[in-house]
Design a protein around this motif. Structure first.
Motif: not given
Length: 292
Positions: A244-271
């Motif tokens: 968004a700030g123009g410090k980096l640019l996408r070099v092409c329009e293609e992309s890769l989707s991924c079935h993994q990602s970052y997950w937020l996880l917690a137990s009842n004791e944590a929150v």
């Protein structure tokens, strides 16, 4: 008169049934609920008489659910879970201190842009702990964790932060130095995300030049790309600010989707439930709104 059989069923009778059905034993149910085995048996007997059906097949040294018991069990468990969640949401005490464990990349690129809202809305002292990978590291029930994966962790609360999308990015100055980005130096990143080999296989681009730089954290690799040292196959959500700030640019329009990602996880004791709801709202927001 028929309806009266189902009115005012004592909760301890239903609790005895659920515990015995889940553990497969009257004795184990007694230990879990803090009463005697005889009390569990008596409560289930009374429940069966009130319902007018057998819930268990009693054998010499074991019990088994009848068809009626097996059919009713998931409804009972759903009701108990709904009761627990509503009680936690309405009356659960907020934790005065919350600890979030995450990689340095997530802390720098995802949490810090949302930190003002977190500290304002959560109502607790917030401690951020940089995750250190260690084989066989024990799960900490009192810690909110952010981990990369497919979401198959057995925890009370979990939600993906974003849908992972990967594409090559580079500094504007580096892109201007070549007519074809495929000829530029490449930066490699260790870890679970798809790399340059997967990118080449998917999109048919050359596997060369081989990366001359390799990093073990995304935040370091991103800094190298920002400084013009090469093209990085980057997580688009994590580098959204640089794009968004123009410090980096996408070099092409293609992309890769991924079935993994970052997950937020917690137990009842944590929150508490209320705090989890606020964490989820703030940390899933794709556009940080400081102080909003």
């Amino acid at each position: 008169m028929e309806r009266a059989r189902f009115d005012n069923l004592p909760l301890e009778w239903i609790r005895a049934f659920e515990a015995a059905a889940r553990t497969g034993s009257f004795t184990a149910a007694a230990q879990e609920t803090g009463v005697t085995q005889s009390a569990i048996s008596q409560r289930i007997d009374k429940l069966e008489k009130q319902l007018g059906t057998h819930l268990f097949l009693r054998q010499a040294r074991s019990i088994a659910l009848t068809v009626e018991g097996e059919t009713w069990l998931p409804h009972v468990q759903t009701a108990f879970e709904s009761l627990r969640q509503s009680s936690e949401g309405l009356f659960g005490a907020a934790r005065s201190r919350l600890t979030i464990s995450a990689s340095s990349s997530i802390i720098d690129l995802w949490i810090l842009p949302r930190l003002a809202r977190l500290t304002e809305d959560i109502g607790a002292q917030l401690s951020l702990r940089t995750m250190v990978l260690a084989a066989g590291a024990a799960q900490e029930d009192d810690t909110i964790r952010i981990r990369y994966g497919a979401g198959d962790w057995p925890v009370a609360y979990k939600v993906p932060l974003y849908n992972e999308m990967i594409a090559p990015v580079a500094a504007p100055e580096l892109l201007a130095s070549a007519s074809d980005w495929k000829e530029l130096p490449r930066i490699a990143l260790s870890g679970p995300r798809p790399g340059w080999n997967e990118w080449s296989a998917r999109h048919g681009t050359p596997t060369t030049p081989l990366p001359a730089l390799r990093f073990d954290t995304f935040v370091s690799a991103l800094a190298a790309a920002r400084a013009g040292h090469g093209v990085l196959l980057a997580s688009l959500p994590l580098c959204a600010g640089d794009l968004a700030g123009g410090k980096l640019l996408r070099v092409c329009e293609e992309s890769l989707s991924c079935h993994q990602s970052y997950w937020l996880l917690a137990s009842n004791e944590a929150v508490s439930r209320r705090q989890w709801n606020r964490l989820e709202t703030i940390l899933k927001d794709p556009v940080p709104r400081e102080g909003a």
